[in-house]
Write a protein that holds these residues in place. Structure first.
Motif, PDB file in Angstrom:
ATOM      1  N   ALA A 166      41.002 -73.449  59.700  1.00  0.00           N
ATOM      2  CA  ALA A 166      39.936 -73.524  58.703  1.00  0.00           C
ATOM      3  C   ALA A 166      39.326 -72.148  58.441  1.00  0.00           C
ATOM      4  O   ALA A 166      38.879 -71.848  57.339  1.00  0.00           O
ATOM      5  N   LYS A 167      39.327 -71.311  59.474  1.00  0.00           N
ATOM      6  CA  LYS A 167      38.747 -69.972  59.356  1.00  0.00           C
ATOM      7  C   LYS A 167      39.803 -68.895  59.137  1.00  0.00           C
ATOM      8  O   LYS A 167      39.464 -67.719  58.979  1.00  0.00           O
ATOM      9  N   ASN A 168      41.067 -69.271  59.151  1.00  0.00           N
ATOM     10  CA  ASN A 168      42.159 -68.288  59.004  1.00  0.00           C
ATOM     11  C   ASN A 168      42.105 -67.221  60.088  1.00  0.00           C
ATOM     12  O   ASN A 168      42.237 -66.018  59.802  1.00  0.00           O
ATOM     13  N   SER A 186      43.320 -62.348  55.382  1.00  0.00           N
ATOM     14  CA  SER A 186      42.799 -62.403  54.018  1.00  0.00           C
ATOM     15  C   SER A 186      43.976 -62.362  53.065  1.00  0.00           C
ATOM     16  O   SER A 186      45.119 -62.191  53.480  1.00  0.00           O
ATOM     17  N   GLY A 187      43.675 -62.520  51.793  1.00  0.00           N
ATOM     18  CA  GLY A 187      44.775 -62.642  50.851  1.00  0.00           C
ATOM     19  C   GLY A 187      45.269 -64.075  50.897  1.00  0.00           C
ATOM     20  O   GLY A 187      44.482 -65.002  50.826  1.00  0.00           O
ATOM     21  N   ARG A 188      46.529 -64.266  51.061  1.00  0.00           N
ATOM     22  CA  ARG A 188      47.045 -65.616  51.209  1.00  0.00           C
ATOM     23  C   ARG A 188      46.635 -66.160  52.575  1.00  0.00           C
ATOM     24  O   ARG A 188      46.477 -65.435  53.529  1.00  0.00           O
ATOM     25  N   ALA A 216      52.297 -62.441  61.151  1.00  0.00           N
ATOM     26  CA  ALA A 216      52.466 -63.728  60.488  1.00  0.00           C
ATOM     27  C   ALA A 216      53.882 -63.860  59.952  1.00  0.00           C
ATOM     28  O   ALA A 216      54.445 -62.898  59.400  1.00  0.00           O
ATOM     29  N   ARG A 217      54.431 -65.046  60.085  1.00  0.00           N
ATOM     30  CA  ARG A 217      55.749 -65.317  59.523  1.00  0.00           C
ATOM     31  C   ARG A 217      55.605 -65.789  58.082  1.00  0.00           C
ATOM     32  O   ARG A 217      54.521 -66.154  57.618  1.00  0.00           O
ATOM     33  N   GLN A 252      46.965 -60.090  54.519  1.00  0.00           N
ATOM     34  CA  GLN A 252      46.390 -58.954  55.244  1.00  0.00           C
ATOM     35  C   GLN A 252      45.814 -59.462  56.564  1.00  0.00           C
ATOM     36  O   GLN A 252      45.093 -60.460  56.584  1.00  0.00           O
ATOM     37  N   LEU A 253      46.150 -58.757  57.618  1.00  0.00           N
ATOM     38  CA  LEU A 253      45.714 -59.159  58.968  1.00  0.00           C
ATOM     39  C   LEU A 253      44.893 -58.040  59.595  1.00  0.00           C
ATOM     40  O   LEU A 253      45.298 -56.871  59.542  1.00  0.00           O
TER      41      LEU A 253
END
Length: 125
Positions: free
Chosen positions: A75-77, A25-27, A98-99, A3-4
């Motif tokens: 580190a913070k995604n 979030s999520g992966r 995201a790919r 999730q972006l």
């Protein structure tokens, strides 16, 4: 699933700056190339910038080269898009994407599997 969520958009005068953020979030974003795209009113979505997981391969659209900078904090995604010297023609909804794991930096929207909802950027003249 990834999730972006984009943030940081707003109204700015020509010549000003904004920094967009995209939080995942999520992966995690581990090993994923990321990109920023935008869609202006009445136009198709277009590529803005992309970056690989380690930041070793970065691409920019010619229209933003020298003014925009893509970066990421693994580190913070979070990925960022620093936008300087903004022009009215930069007005658009900006999306991060995201790919799938292992994909490289790409300017093709079809290469991206996950998309955020977008954040509006409006540049007044």
């Amino acid at each position: 699933q990834v999730q972006l969520v984009e943030s940081g958009g707003g109204l700015v005068q020509a010549g000003g700056s904004l920094r967009l953020s995209c939080a995942a979030s999520g992966r995690t974003l581990s090993s994923r190339a990321m990109g920023w795209f935008r869609r202006a009113p009445g136009k198709e979505r277009e590529f803005v910038a992309s970056i690989t997981w380690a930041g070793g391969s970065i691409y920019y659209a010619d229209s933003v080269k020298g003014r925009f900078t893509i970066s990421r904090d693994n580190a913070k995604n979070i990925i960022y898009l620093q936008m300087n010297s903004l022009k009215p023609e930069d007005t658009a909804v900006y999306y991060c994407a995201a790919r799938q794991i292992g994909g490289g930096s790409s300017s093709y929207s079809s290469d991206y599997a996950y998309w955020g909802q977008g954040t509006q950027v409006t540049v007044s003249s």
